[in-house]
Design a protein around this motif. Sequence first.
Motif, PDB file in Angstrom:
ATOM      1  N   TYR A  80       4.244   6.488   6.998  1.00 18.97           N
ATOM      2  CA  TYR A  80       3.476   7.656   7.472  1.00 18.97           C
ATOM      3  C   TYR A  80       4.397   8.678   8.132  1.00 18.97           C
ATOM      4  CZ  TYR A  80      -0.049   4.258   6.392  1.00 18.97           C
ATOM      5  OH  TYR A  80      -0.790   3.317   5.719  1.00 18.97           O
ATOM      6  N   GLU A 113      -3.045  -6.693   1.465  1.00 17.52           N
ATOM      7  CA  GLU A 113      -2.377  -5.417   1.192  1.00 17.52           C
ATOM      8  C   GLU A 113      -1.810  -4.883   2.491  1.00 17.52           C
ATOM      9  OE1 GLU A 113      -5.310  -2.595  -0.100  1.00 17.52           O
ATOM     10  OE2 GLU A 113      -6.626  -3.071   1.557  1.00 17.52           O
ATOM     11  N   LEU A 114      -0.516  -4.606   2.481  1.00 15.06           N
ATOM     12  CA  LEU A 114       0.151  -4.127   3.689  1.00 15.06           C
ATOM     13  C   LEU A 114       0.952  -2.868   3.389  1.00 15.06           C
ATOM     14  CD1 LEU A 114       1.553  -7.516   5.045  1.00 15.06           C
ATOM     15  CD2 LEU A 114      -0.526  -6.330   5.788  1.00 15.06           C
ATOM     16  N   GLY A 115       0.868  -1.927   4.299  1.00 17.37           N
ATOM     17  CA  GLY A 115       1.667  -0.712   4.193  1.00 17.37           C
ATOM     18  C   GLY A 115       2.734  -0.708   5.267  1.00 17.37           C
ATOM     19  N   ARG A 116       2.344  -0.235   6.435  1.00 19.22           N
ATOM     20  CA  ARG A 116       3.349  -0.032   7.504  1.00 19.22           C
ATOM     21  C   ARG A 116       4.070  -1.315   7.898  1.00 19.22           C
ATOM     22  NH1 ARG A 116       0.224   2.895  11.529  1.00 19.22           N
ATOM     23  NH2 ARG A 116      -1.509   2.881  10.068  1.00 19.22           N
ATOM     24  N   HIS A 165     -13.066  -5.797  -2.564  1.00 14.92           N
ATOM     25  CA  HIS A 165     -11.976  -5.305  -1.722  1.00 14.92           C
ATOM     26  C   HIS A 165     -12.614  -4.997  -0.373  1.00 14.92           C
ATOM     27  CE1 HIS A 165      -8.812  -1.824  -1.094  1.00 14.92           C
ATOM     28  NE2 HIS A 165      -8.715  -2.764  -0.184  1.00 14.92           N
ATOM     29  N   PHE A 173     -11.671  -4.065   3.349  1.00 15.91           N
ATOM     30  CA  PHE A 173     -10.600  -3.610   4.253  1.00 15.91           C
ATOM     31  C   PHE A 173     -11.263  -3.151   5.539  1.00 15.91           C
ATOM     32  CE2 PHE A 173      -7.751  -0.089   5.673  1.00 15.91           C
ATOM     33  CZ  PHE A 173      -6.605  -0.827   5.876  1.00 15.91           C
ATOM     34  N   MET A 216     -11.361   1.367   9.393  1.00 18.04           N
ATOM     35  CA  MET A 216     -11.588   1.772   8.003  1.00 18.04           C
ATOM     36  C   MET A 216     -12.792   1.048   7.426  1.00 18.04           C
ATOM     37  SD  MET A 216      -8.629   3.650   7.150  1.00 18.04           S
ATOM     38  CE  MET A 216      -8.399   3.382   5.413  1.00 18.04           C
ATOM     39  N   ARG A 255     -15.039  -1.875  -3.779  1.00 18.28           N
ATOM     40  CA  ARG A 255     -14.663  -1.762  -2.365  1.00 18.28           C
ATOM     41  C   ARG A 255     -15.942  -1.835  -1.545  1.00 18.28           C
ATOM     42  NH1 ARG A 255     -10.856   2.088   0.359  1.00 18.28           N
ATOM     43  NH2 ARG A 255     -11.056   1.655   2.584  1.00 18.28           N
ATOM     44  N   SER A 307       0.852  -1.198   0.000  1.00 17.01           N
ATOM     45  CA  SER A 307       0.000   0.000   0.000  1.00 17.01           C
ATOM     46  C   SER A 307       0.879   1.237   0.000  1.00 17.01           C
ATOM     47  CB  SER A 307      -0.863   0.039   1.262  1.00 17.01           C
ATOM     48  OG  SER A 307      -1.731  -1.048   1.283  1.00 17.01           O
ATOM     49  N   SER A 348      -6.761  -1.152  10.409  1.00  8.21           N
ATOM     50  CA  SER A 348      -5.330  -0.964  10.252  1.00  8.21           C
ATOM     51  C   SER A 348      -4.655  -0.997  11.615  1.00  8.21           C
ATOM     52  CB  SER A 348      -5.169   0.407   9.602  1.00  8.21           C
ATOM     53  OG  SER A 348      -3.860   0.677   9.291  1.00  8.21           O
ATOM     54  N   GLN A 349      -3.342  -1.174  11.615  1.00  8.37           N
ATOM     55  CA  GLN A 349      -2.515  -1.078  12.833  1.00  8.37           C
ATOM     56  C   GLN A 349      -3.046  -1.961  13.957  1.00  8.37           C
ATOM     57  OE1 GLN A 349       0.339  -0.345  13.550  1.00  8.37           O
ATOM     58  NE2 GLN A 349       0.384  -0.118  15.735  1.00  8.37           N
ATOM     59  N   LYS A 362       0.543   4.391   0.098  1.00  6.91           N
ATOM     60  CA  LYS A 362       0.417   5.614   0.889  1.00  6.91           C
ATOM     61  C   LYS A 362       1.249   5.566   2.163  1.00  6.91           C
ATOM     62  CE  LYS A 362      -3.739   5.368   3.835  1.00  6.91           C
ATOM     63  NZ  LYS A 362      -4.209   3.964   3.725  1.00  6.91           N
ATOM     64  N   ALA A 363       1.660   4.358   2.594  1.00 10.92           N
ATOM     65  CA  ALA A 363       2.533   4.262   3.769  1.00 10.92           C
ATOM     66  C   ALA A 363       3.856   4.977   3.515  1.00 10.92           C
ATOM     67  CB  ALA A 363       2.789   2.806   4.131  1.00 10.92           C
TER      68      ALA A 363
HETATM   69  C1  LIG Z   1      -3.934   2.854   4.138  1.00 10.57           C
HETATM   70  C2  LIG Z   1      -4.481   1.608   3.593  1.00 10.57           C
HETATM   71  C3  LIG Z   1      -3.785   0.406   3.760  1.00 10.57           C
HETATM   72  C4  LIG Z   1      -2.471   0.310   4.470  1.00 10.57           C
HETATM   73  O1  LIG Z   1      -2.584   0.406   5.849  1.00 10.57           O
HETATM   74  P1  LIG Z   1      -1.351   0.020   6.770  1.00 10.57           P
HETATM   75  O2  LIG Z   1      -1.845   0.204   8.147  1.00 10.57           O
HETATM   76  O3  LIG Z   1      -0.233   0.942   6.432  1.00 10.57           O
HETATM   77  O4  LIG Z   1      -0.990  -1.391   6.453  1.00 10.57           O
HETATM   78  C5  LIG Z   1      -4.323  -0.728   3.208  1.00 10.57           C
HETATM   79  N1  LIG Z   1      -5.485  -0.686   2.533  1.00 10.57           N
HETATM   80  C6  LIG Z   1      -6.183   0.446   2.354  1.00 10.57           C
HETATM   81  C7  LIG Z   1      -7.451   0.414   1.608  1.00 10.57           C
HETATM   82  C8  LIG Z   1      -5.711   1.625   2.884  1.00 10.57           C
HETATM   83  O5  LIG Z   1      -6.409   2.745   2.713  1.00 10.57           O
END
Ligand SMILES: *Cc1c(COP(=O)(O)O)cnc(C)c1O
Length: 411
Positions: A391, A287-290, A204, A206, A172, A158, A68, A209-210, A70-71
């Motif tokens: 972030y 899907e993973l960001g942080r 999708h 979701f 979220m 989504r 992801s 998070s965290q 945006k992280a």
């Molecule tokens: C921000 C976001 C993520 C990533 O979140 P993390 O906490 O960084 O893993 C994954 N999916 C969606 C839809 C997001 O908006």
Amino acid sequence: MSTNKPVHAPQSRFPVVDGCLHVGGLPLTRLAQRVGSTPFYAYDRKVLSDRVRQVRDCLPDGVRLHYSMKANPMPALVQHMAALVDGIDVASGGELKVALDAGMAPACISFAGPGKSIAELAQAVAAGVQVHAESERELRLLARIGADLGIAPLVVIRVNPDFELKGSGMRMGGGAKQFGIDAEEMPRVLALARELGLDVLGFHIFSGSQSLKAEAIIEAQTQTFALAQQLAQHLSQPLRVLNIGGGFGIPYFPGETPLDLAPVAAHLRQSLPRVRQALPQAEVVIELGRYLVGEAGVYVTRVVDRKVSRGQVFLITDGGLHHHLAASGNFGQVIRKNYPVAIANRLDSSDTEVASVVGPLCTPLDLLADKMELPRADVDDLVAVFQSGAYGLSASPGGFLSHPDALEVLV
Ligand SMILES: *Cc1c(COP(=O)(O)O)cnc(C)c1O
């Protein structure tokens, strides 16, 4: 060289040699010279690669791993990640461009996020990326853009689930949300998509998070699979894409313990055969960001002044809230907690004191460490803020107080 056990280094991914933190294989003092100025963010390629490998080794075969963006949208880092993961999730036209520039195959890029502009949707359809529609408006626009361009859009919907990831740092999904289409509206919306001539590839979902709690993630994944199977009955074609979100967290504050991936992976391994039986064509995506990038980054700032005010020590640095909002406490969190912070070039020092690390901004909120026990530091010493790979710079108010930008390096 001897390897000293760090006396005052928080648990981190970076080695300490002769009392100095090493990032990208270099002592941080040397890296700072090479970068040329402080403050900066440094992201370590090896830590990034090791983390992706660790996650992949854990996940059952066939589960696709997306990053992801945006992280951390730094282009060099995205390019590094693009070679390691199966796909990239983007959330704006700008991020989409970075993902394409990084060489990720368009069909492996997914574009989610509410309020996409017509230009963004057209850019996505033209590029051949998956568009994760967040509303009926987006579905109608996708049908129109597809007809105009003569390209069948790759559409995923989504869904705003009717559950949430319990105890997650950021919710979220579940309840009323600006994200996705409410699960209970989906039968009607899927009928609309069919009327519009759209081939909906899948969902999708979701939910948060965290999260540091394996049981909470397992529960959300169970609910996600159940919801997907239920909604798939309303699709005209077999479900082909199922993005189950992620939500894997990393520890930031004292007392937090890392997420134990093993039970999450075991549960996935156990659930997948049944999911595959019900949805044989589904490609399951996490899907993973942080979790992928957060621990691979440090924010490095230099002490420019040392003051004692009524007995309290302040280390004033050249970096702060304007580059690292999260470490400062997000403009006044109700209960502010310290990020892991160290004096990066004095990690073996036993001469410690309680000090506050602050930035140069004219606000008491510009705080990187509040009354922390640290090696006694002075002007020119380097302060490292760990867990800063996600972030960080892109999520901070860089314009606030008009100080110079921080640099970013991938080493
Ligand atoms: C921000 C976001 C993520 C990533 O979140 P993390 O906490 O960084 O893993 C994954 N999916 C969606 C839809 C997001 O908006």
